[in-house]
Write a protein that holds these residues in place. Structure first.
Motif, PDB file in Angstrom:
ATOM      1  N   GLY A 158       0.810  -1.218   0.000  1.00 30.94           N
ATOM      2  CA  GLY A 158       0.000   0.000   0.000  1.00 30.94           C
ATOM      3  C   GLY A 158       0.843   1.268   0.000  1.00 30.94           C
ATOM      4  O   GLY A 158       2.071   1.222  -0.068  1.00 30.94           O
ATOM      5  N   TRP A 159       0.177   2.403   0.093  1.00 32.09           N
ATOM      6  CA  TRP A 159       0.856   3.697   0.056  1.00 32.09           C
ATOM      7  C   TRP A 159       1.511   4.008   1.403  1.00 32.09           C
ATOM      8  O   TRP A 159       0.926   3.772   2.449  1.00 32.09           O
ATOM      9  CB  TRP A 159      -0.133   4.799  -0.302  1.00 32.09           C
ATOM     10  N   LYS A 160       2.754   4.529   1.333  1.00 33.04           N
ATOM     11  CA  LYS A 160       3.514   4.859   2.532  1.00 33.04           C
ATOM     12  C   LYS A 160       4.023   6.297   2.455  1.00 33.04           C
ATOM     13  O   LYS A 160       4.388   6.788   1.387  1.00 33.04           O
ATOM     14  CB  LYS A 160       4.729   3.931   2.677  1.00 33.04           C
ATOM     15  N   VAL A 161       4.058   6.947   3.602  1.00 31.81           N
ATOM     16  CA  VAL A 161       4.597   8.305   3.695  1.00 31.81           C
ATOM     17  C   VAL A 161       6.111   8.223   3.843  1.00 31.81           C
ATOM     18  O   VAL A 161       6.622   7.468   4.663  1.00 31.81           O
ATOM     19  CB  VAL A 161       4.008   9.047   4.914  1.00 31.81           C
ATOM     20  N   PHE A 162       6.839   9.008   3.016  1.00 33.52           N
ATOM     21  CA  PHE A 162       8.290   9.035   3.165  1.00 33.52           C
ATOM     22  C   PHE A 162       8.819  10.437   3.475  1.00 33.52           C
ATOM     23  O   PHE A 162      10.017  10.631   3.669  1.00 33.52           O
ATOM     24  CB  PHE A 162       8.998   8.456   1.937  1.00 33.52           C
TER      25      PHE A 162
END
Length: 213
Positions: A158-162
């Motif tokens: 899924g989408w991850k914050v970096f």
């Protein structure tokens, strides 16, 4: 012939499973909205968190926030070109210490929550994109709105914050200059020690505060 049929069936089943997995991926803006709503809802109902109960705050962050962050990429961006020369053990240590530092910074937000609302700005993404920016605005009664942007990437789960930018200032990039100076002075191990000392000092301070409450 039977072997070929089994192979075709196997490929078909794999494609079906892959299609279902892709269909279940939550869009970046939806993920941020869902997470924000859940966290704020819990804070509103929990007087202990509002009063600064560190154990409950940490539990909330661990359960609802941290799974959506890519701390390895965040650390790699902050360390910059020096990441390539670090050993696997050093990389893991820097990730661990930097993660602890960022988490502590993030959890402080919950202790100053006073009926803020979060607005998700209009979001647009082209099919096939693997990176996206979700723009939000934090509104607090009697104060100027604060813009907070989430830089995200599509990972296997899924989408991850970096990275997070507050009022246009990247939280991760703001560390890069400091990290570079520390690495130039005392190497990767020196950076690890500095981060570890900061985290230890903060832990001791939290323990003292807890003991006086």
């Amino acid at each position: 012939m039977a072997a070929l049929q089994k192979m075709i069936l196997g490929v078909f089943m794999y494609c079906c499973v892959l299609g279902v997995a892709q269909a279940e991926v939550i869009a970046p803006d939806t993920l941020i909205r869902k997470t924000v709503d859940e966290v704020i809802g819990i804070i509103k109902q929990d007087k202990d968190i509002q009063a600064g109960d560190q154990k409950k705050i940490n539990a909330l962050v661990d359960a609802k926030v941290l799974p959506h962050f890519d701390f390895q990429r965040m650390t790699q961006l902050a360390v910059g070109r020096y990441w390539r020369t670090a050993t696997p053990e050093q990389k893991q240590s820097v990730v661990t210490e930097f993660r602890n530092l960022l988490v502590r910074t993030y959890t402080k937000v919950f202790t100053v929550y006073r009926n803020q609302t979060v607005e998700i700005k209009p979001f647009r993404m082209v099919a096939g994109d693997t990176e996206a920016t979700v723009k939000t605005v934090i509104n607090k009664p009697g104060s100027e709105p604060v813009s907070v942007d989430y830089e995200m990437e599509l990972a296997a789960d899924g989408w991850k914050v970096f990275d997070i930018s507050i009022e246009g200032v990247s939280m991760v990039m703001s560390y890069r200059g400091t990290f570079a100076s520390q690495i130039q002075d005392s190497g990767i191990d020196g950076l690890i020690k500095t981060l570890s000392d900061k985290n230890t000092s903060a832990d001791e301070s939290d323990m003292v505060k807890a003991g006086t409450n």
